[in-house]
Design a protein around this motif. Structure first.
Motif, PDB file in Angstrom:
ATOM      1  N   ALA A 217       0.830  -1.205   0.000  1.00 47.64           N
ATOM      2  CA  ALA A 217       0.000   0.000   0.000  1.00 47.64           C
ATOM      3  C   ALA A 217       0.866   1.258   0.000  1.00 47.64           C
ATOM      4  O   ALA A 217       0.570   2.228  -0.709  1.00 47.64           O
ATOM      5  N   MET A 218       1.951   1.243   0.778  1.00 51.87           N
ATOM      6  CA  MET A 218       2.854   2.400   0.796  1.00 51.87           C
ATOM      7  C   MET A 218       3.581   2.540  -0.535  1.00 51.87           C
ATOM      8  O   MET A 218       3.860   3.656  -0.987  1.00 51.87           O
ATOM      9  N   TRP A 219       3.909   1.412  -1.156  1.00 52.69           N
ATOM     10  CA  TRP A 219       4.515   1.460  -2.497  1.00 52.69           C
ATOM     11  C   TRP A 219       3.562   2.127  -3.479  1.00 52.69           C
ATOM     12  O   TRP A 219       3.975   2.963  -4.299  1.00 52.69           O
TER      13      TRP A 219
ATOM     14  N   MET B  19       1.202   4.308  -2.782  1.00 51.75           N
ATOM     15  CA  MET B  19       1.119   5.733  -2.464  1.00 51.75           C
ATOM     16  C   MET B  19       2.303   6.496  -3.042  1.00 51.75           C
ATOM     17  O   MET B  19       2.149   7.601  -3.576  1.00 51.75           O
ATOM     18  N   ALA B  20       3.488   5.904  -2.943  1.00 54.37           N
ATOM     19  CA  ALA B  20       4.676   6.566  -3.472  1.00 54.37           C
ATOM     20  C   ALA B  20       4.595   6.705  -4.985  1.00 54.37           C
ATOM     21  O   ALA B  20       4.879   7.779  -5.541  1.00 54.37           O
ATOM     22  N   TYR B  21       4.165   5.652  -5.667  1.00 54.63           N
ATOM     23  CA  TYR B  21       4.118   5.696  -7.124  1.00 54.63           C
ATOM     24  C   TYR B  21       2.926   6.483  -7.650  1.00 54.63           C
ATOM     25  O   TYR B  21       2.928   6.881  -8.820  1.00 54.63           O
ATOM     26  N   LEU B  22       1.934   6.732  -6.815  1.00 51.31           N
ATOM     27  CA  LEU B  22       0.853   7.621  -7.236  1.00 51.31           C
ATOM     28  C   LEU B  22       1.351   9.045  -7.419  1.00 51.31           C
ATOM     29  O   LEU B  22       0.713   9.854  -8.104  1.00 51.31           O
ATOM     30  N   LEU B  23       2.499   9.346  -6.828  1.00 53.97           N
ATOM     31  CA  LEU B  23       3.087  10.681  -6.948  1.00 53.97           C
ATOM     32  C   LEU B  23       4.122  10.761  -8.061  1.00 53.97           C
ATOM     33  O   LEU B  23       4.205  11.770  -8.759  1.00 53.97           O
ATOM     34  N   ILE B  24       4.927   9.705  -8.222  1.00 53.38           N
ATOM     35  CA  ILE B  24       6.033   9.779  -9.174  1.00 53.38           C
ATOM     36  C   ILE B  24       5.732   9.078 -10.503  1.00 53.38           C
ATOM     37  O   ILE B  24       6.265   9.477 -11.540  1.00 53.38           O
ATOM     38  N   ALA B  25       4.902   8.045 -10.484  1.00 50.87           N
ATOM     39  CA  ALA B  25       4.565   7.318 -11.718  1.00 50.87           C
ATOM     40  C   ALA B  25       3.204   6.653 -11.541  1.00 50.87           C
ATOM     41  O   ALA B  25       3.114   5.433 -11.382  1.00 50.87           O
TER      42      ALA B  25
ATOM     43  N   ARG C 179      -0.872  -0.631 -13.723  1.00 50.72           N
ATOM     44  CA  ARG C 179      -0.399  -1.802 -14.464  1.00 50.72           C
ATOM     45  C   ARG C 179      -0.584  -3.079 -13.663  1.00 50.72           C
ATOM     46  O   ARG C 179      -0.693  -4.165 -14.227  1.00 50.72           O
ATOM     47  N   ASN C 180      -0.632  -2.960 -12.342  1.00 50.95           N
ATOM     48  CA  ASN C 180      -0.781  -4.135 -11.495  1.00 50.95           C
ATOM     49  C   ASN C 180      -2.198  -4.691 -11.496  1.00 50.95           C
ATOM     50  O   ASN C 180      -2.415  -5.813 -11.049  1.00 50.95           O
ATOM     51  N   ILE C 181      -3.162  -3.912 -11.975  1.00 51.62           N
ATOM     52  CA  ILE C 181      -4.534  -4.406 -11.926  1.00 51.62           C
ATOM     53  C   ILE C 181      -4.749  -5.555 -12.899  1.00 51.62           C
ATOM     54  O   ILE C 181      -5.629  -6.384 -12.692  1.00 51.62           O
ATOM     55  N   TYR C 182      -3.942  -5.624 -13.963  1.00 47.32           N
ATOM     56  CA  TYR C 182      -4.078  -6.735 -14.898  1.00 47.32           C
ATOM     57  C   TYR C 182      -3.689  -8.049 -14.231  1.00 47.32           C
ATOM     58  O   TYR C 182      -4.356  -9.070 -14.392  1.00 47.32           O
ATOM     59  N   TYR C 183      -2.616  -8.014 -13.446  1.00 43.03           N
ATOM     60  CA  TYR C 183      -2.210  -9.198 -12.699  1.00 43.03           C
ATOM     61  C   TYR C 183      -3.272  -9.559 -11.674  1.00 43.03           C
ATOM     62  O   TYR C 183      -3.602 -10.732 -11.481  1.00 43.03           O
ATOM     63  N   HIS C 184      -3.823  -8.552 -11.008  1.00 45.37           N
ATOM     64  CA  HIS C 184      -4.861  -8.797 -10.010  1.00 45.37           C
ATOM     65  C   HIS C 184      -6.106  -9.381 -10.656  1.00 45.37           C
ATOM     66  O   HIS C 184      -6.768 -10.262 -10.088  1.00 45.37           O
ATOM     67  N   LYS C 185      -6.434  -8.920 -11.860  1.00 48.64           N
ATOM     68  CA  LYS C 185      -7.598  -9.436 -12.572  1.00 48.64           C
ATOM     69  C   LYS C 185      -7.402 -10.906 -12.931  1.00 48.64           C
ATOM     70  O   LYS C 185      -8.340 -11.711 -12.835  1.00 48.64           O
ATOM     71  N   GLN C 186      -6.184 -11.266 -13.325  1.00 51.18           N
ATOM     72  CA  GLN C 186      -5.905 -12.638 -13.709  1.00 51.18           C
ATOM     73  C   GLN C 186      -5.922 -13.589 -12.516  1.00 51.18           C
ATOM     74  O   GLN C 186      -6.339 -14.736 -12.637  1.00 51.18           O
ATOM     75  N   THR C 187      -5.455 -13.121 -11.369  1.00 48.53           N
ATOM     76  CA  THR C 187      -5.344 -13.993 -10.198  1.00 48.53           C
ATOM     77  C   THR C 187      -6.586 -13.971  -9.314  1.00 48.53           C
ATOM     78  O   THR C 187      -6.943 -15.004  -8.733  1.00 48.53           O
ATOM     79  N   LYS C 188      -7.246 -12.813  -9.208  1.00 46.06           N
ATOM     80  CA  LYS C 188      -8.402 -12.681  -8.319  1.00 46.06           C
ATOM     81  C   LYS C 188      -9.730 -12.576  -9.070  1.00 46.06           C
ATOM     82  O   LYS C 188     -10.794 -12.600  -8.453  1.00 46.06           O
ATOM     83  N   ASN C 189      -9.659 -12.440 -10.395  1.00 39.58           N
ATOM     84  CA  ASN C 189     -10.835 -12.267 -11.235  1.00 39.58           C
ATOM     85  C   ASN C 189     -11.669 -11.056 -10.811  1.00 39.58           C
ATOM     86  O   ASN C 189     -12.898 -11.079 -10.829  1.00 39.58           O
ATOM     87  N   GLN C 190     -11.003  -9.995 -10.405  1.00 39.03           N
ATOM     88  CA  GLN C 190     -11.670  -8.726 -10.141  1.00 39.03           C
ATOM     89  C   GLN C 190     -10.656  -7.611 -10.315  1.00 39.03           C
ATOM     90  O   GLN C 190      -9.465  -7.799 -10.107  1.00 39.03           O
ATOM     91  N   TRP C 191     -11.141  -6.449 -10.717  1.00 39.56           N
ATOM     92  CA  TRP C 191     -10.255  -5.314 -10.924  1.00 39.56           C
ATOM     93  C   TRP C 191      -9.939  -4.607  -9.611  1.00 39.56           C
ATOM     94  O   TRP C 191      -8.884  -4.012  -9.472  1.00 39.56           O
ATOM     95  N   ALA C 192     -10.843  -4.677  -8.668  1.00 38.56           N
ATOM     96  CA  ALA C 192     -10.687  -3.920  -7.422  1.00 38.56           C
ATOM     97  C   ALA C 192      -9.742  -4.606  -6.447  1.00 38.56           C
ATOM     98  O   ALA C 192      -9.492  -5.819  -6.533  1.00 38.56           O
ATOM     99  N   ARG C 193      -9.223  -3.831  -5.508  1.00 36.38           N
ATOM    100  CA  ARG C 193      -8.404  -4.387  -4.431  1.00 36.38           C
ATOM    101  C   ARG C 193      -9.257  -5.287  -3.537  1.00 36.38           C
ATOM    102  O   ARG C 193     -10.441  -5.038  -3.344  1.00 36.38           O
TER     103      ARG C 193
ATOM    104  N   LEU D 189      -4.551   2.857   5.817  1.00 36.82           N
ATOM    105  CA  LEU D 189      -3.476   3.852   5.872  1.00 36.82           C
ATOM    106  C   LEU D 189      -4.006   5.254   5.592  1.00 36.82           C
ATOM    107  O   LEU D 189      -3.605   6.219   6.249  1.00 36.82           O
ATOM    108  N   MET D 190      -4.900   5.363   4.617  1.00 36.27           N
ATOM    109  CA  MET D 190      -5.461   6.667   4.288  1.00 36.27           C
ATOM    110  C   MET D 190      -6.245   7.223   5.472  1.00 36.27           C
ATOM    111  O   MET D 190      -6.175   8.429   5.771  1.00 36.27           O
ATOM    112  N   SER D 191      -6.977   6.380   6.165  1.00 35.47           N
ATOM    113  CA  SER D 191      -7.742   6.815   7.333  1.00 35.47           C
ATOM    114  C   SER D 191      -6.814   7.248   8.463  1.00 35.47           C
ATOM    115  O   SER D 191      -7.080   8.241   9.155  1.00 35.47           O
TER     116      SER D 191
END
Length: 258
Positions: A50-52, A54-60, A66-80, A88-90
């Motif tokens: 999650a911290m990774w 947050m960091a990349y939401l600022l720099i890239a 790009r990780n959602i494609y892997y998540h879609k293949q393994t979890k069959n859903q786009w969402a976390r 962490l946000m809270s």
């Protein structure tokens, strides 16, 4: 007599790939995301990832999606399915509320109310409204329906994920950076007006851009650049505000009563 098996050795009904897919689609379209069921399982949360993010939401920020494609293949859903980012946000919002409350002398109860307001109104309620609007709009107007492939739809949980990602830069600008600029922003000068108004324009523009990236990452949506259009409206309002309307000072007075 049927030639196909209807039960396994344990006496349970046989499962076929098509049936598994139907069940997975139903789970992914559930309006109550699985992430809420795991909110109390702290030991199972991946805070490092999650911290990774947050960091990349600022720099890239594109790299995050790009990780959602892997998540879609393994979890069959786009969402976390991991609530670590949400937790962490809270925590960050609660920490910000404590800092703001101490500066403005709100006391213990005032700080507690501020924490609840920042988390449940600024973040969750606002995010739920925006996610619902974008979810309905994208499924109704932006989705491509292919006749020879499985129908795909935007998940509400994914729409809320997009809000969470887009909200993080807003938090850094309006809840953190603005805090350190308080002595400048409360002054009655054009420089204070310029700095404060630019902060709000930057945060709103970044939110719109983050929303665009989230929906642009879904391969079954078209014309996702429509989510960038509000930036033009924000730009016009920002230019107009430079003629005498101090957004930052007005918001601080309304929010903190000062």
């Amino acid at each position: 007599m049927s030639l196909l098996p209807t039960a396994n050795s344990n006496g349970q009904s046989a499962s076929y790939p098509y049936d598994d897919h139907i069940r997975q689609v139903r789970r992914s379209s559930n309006p109550f995301p699985l992430i809420l069921k795991r909110i109390l399982r702290v030991p199972h949360m991946d805070f490092e990832f999650a911290m990774w993010q947050m960091a990349y939401l600022l720099i890239a920020p594109r790299r995050v999606y790009r990780n959602i494609y892997y998540h879609k293949q393994t979890k069959n859903q786009w969402a976390r399915d991991d609530p670590a980012f949400l937790v962490l946000m809270s925590i960050l919002l609660c920490t910000s509320a404590v800092a703001w409350g101490l500066v403005y002398g709100h006391g213990f109860l005032g700080i507690c109310k501020m924490m609840l307001y920042m988390v449940f109104v600024d973040f969750l309620l606002f995010g739920s409204v925006v996610a619902s609007v974008c979810w309905l709009f994208s499924n109704r107007f932006l989705r491509v329906t292919a006749s020879h492939s499985i129908e795909q739809r935007v998940e509400w949980a994914y729409a809320f994920d997009v809000h969470c990602n887009a909200f993080f830069p807003v938090f850094l600008i309006l809840y953190v950076a603005q805090f350190f600029f308080i002595p400048i922003l409360v002054r009655s000068s054009w420089i204070s007006l310029l700095i404060g108004n630019t902060m709000y324009f930057s945060s709103f523009a970044w939110y719109a851009y983050g929303t665009f990236l989230g929906y642009n990452a879904l391969p079954f949506l078209i014309h996702s650049e429509i989510f960038l259009y509000p930036i033009g409206i924000f730009l016009i309002l920002w230019v107009g505000s430079l003629f005498g309307f101090n957004i930052s000072r007005t918001m601080l007075q309304a929010y903190f009563g000062s």
